[in-house]
Write an enzyme that holds these catalytic residues in place. Structure first.
Site: not given
Ligand code: DOR
Ligand code: ZN
Ligand code: ZN
Length: 392
Positions: A52, A192, A238, A265, A283-284
């Site tokens: 991504n 995850h 996420n 992740d 998120p992340g």
């Molecule tokens: O928390 C997340 N961040 N979950 C994901 O699936 C994508 C990831 C991101 O690319 O930041």
């Molecule tokens: Zn993911």
């Molecule tokens: Zn991921």
């Protein structure tokens, strides 16, 4: 050169089958270079860089670029992950065959960040992947159930007024894809895993002989949604941090092997994308440099895994799942090996500003972790000693 290694634990080099390196597109958060440094410091000798990016890694042009950058930096084997669908849009399959046959030889495909939500597309993707002998890793999130969701649906989110992400959003995709993989005679990997229910479904699917594997993140092993009390965006991720009972079930499942491996992740985000109120934060969270310490605290300290077990979940199994022949297996005499030297009794305090990642969105700020990586060796060459990265 001599490394004083008395009292250390020698492990096979760690393999992270789920890393976001942000190149191309968000080099203000992470690059292949900075992420490789973070990986070396974390004891990793191979990482899988998720698709991504911007542009999305849905063509061999992008996967070859990420691969070439990784080779040039030379700190860790960077394996690009290919997108399953064009633009991660979920409508049309990407040219997985071209990416698999390219110089990067892509073996792992995922729309991570997005779920492959359409069951017909997922079925076709699994059949295609079986023919190519590659693996699909599914970000299990039924999007119709998570629209607007920012936190685990439960008492904490209700009290804090945060839109809830139900466990069913994950579990409905896990069971659906287990059945689709069964019918396609294909393998499928669940990214995850975050709920106790997912653990039950994985156990059932494996008992049926379905070729399914799953990973758990360090943050889902250690953290739960009680962290959201302060609305600190660092804890937005996420799938979301779940409840104490989910984290406990995930730790037990990892110890038992129902969940196969740990994957970070690792998700770097620039400060301006994280330092807003919870619902607007991206998120992340960072994971590469803290994974070993978190696994030591959550799994080794309570006796759920010994160090041999850590080798299994951080190296042997992710290497087997992704098909890396030079990782996670016994070393031949005279071979240049991928190794991680761990000090099991060297507590350290995490500070985001001191990490090698460009971004500093660690959820473990000021946490003390019980173990750390002393050194990392990639094919016999030292890539990191005591936090100092060596480019060549
Ligand atoms: O928390 C997340 N961040 N979950 C994901 O699936 C994508 C990831 C991101 O690319 O930041
Ligand atoms: Zn993911
Ligand atoms: Zn991921």
């Amino acid at each position: 050169e001599v490394l004083e290694a008395a009292g250390t634990v020698l492990l096979p080099g760690f393999v992270d089958m789920h890393t976001h390196l942000r190149e191309p597109g968000r080099e203000d958060a992470e690059t292949v270079r900075s992420g490789s440094a973070a990986a070396a410091r974390g004891g990793y000798t191979a990482v899988f860089a998720m698709a991504n990016t911007d542009p999305v890694a849905d063509t061999a042009v992008v996967t070859d670029h990420v691969y070439a950058q990784g080779r040039m930096v030379g700190l860790v084997d960077v394996h690009p992950v290919g997108a399953v669908t064009k633009g991660l849009a979920g409508a049309e399959l990407a040219e997985m065959g071209v990416m698999a046959a390219s110089s990067a030889s892509v073996r792992l495909f995922s729309d991570d960040g997005h779920c492959i939500a359409d069951p017909l597309i997922m079925r076709r993707a699994l059949e295609y992947a079986r023919g190519l002998d590659v693996l699909i890793a599914q970000h299990a999130e039924e999007p119709r159930l998570t629209e607007g969701a920012v936190a685990h649906e439960g008492p904490t989110a209700a009290r804090l007024g945060l839109a809830g992400w139900p466990r069913a959003a994950e579990e409905s995709i896990v069971i659906r894809d287990a059945l689709l993989a069964r019918d396609a005679g294909a393998r499928v990997h669940i990214c995850h895993a975050s709920t106790a229910g997912t653990v039950k479904l994985l156990r059932w699917a494996k008992e049926q002989g379905i070729d399914i594997t799953a990973e758990v993140t360090p943050h889902h092993l250690m953290l739960d949604d009680s962290r959201l009390e302060t609305y600190d965006g660092l804890f937005r991720v996420n799938p979301p941090l779940r409840e104490v009972s989910d984290a406990r079930a995930l730790r037990a499942a990892l110890a038992e092997g129902v969940v196969d491996c740990v994957a970070t992740d690792h998700a770097p985000h620039a400060a301006q994308d994280k330092c807003c109120e919870f619902s607007r934060a991206r998120p992340g969270m960072l994971g590469l440099e803290t994974a070993l310490g978190v696994v030591a605290q959550t799994m080794v300290a309570p006796g759920l895994l010994d160090w041999r077990g850590v080798a299994a979940v951080m190296s042997e199994r992710p290497a087997r799942i992704t098909g890396l022949p030079d990782h996670g297996r016994p070393i031949e005499v005279g071979e240049t090996a991928n190794l991680t030297v761990v000090d099991p009794d060297s507590a350290w305090t995490v500070r985001g500003a001191e990490l090698a990642s460009i971004a500093d969105n660690t959820p473990y700020e000021e946490f003390t972790l019980p173990a750390r990586v002393r050194a990392t060796l990639l094919r016999g060459r030292v890539t990191c000693v005591d936090g100092k990265v060596r480019a060549d």
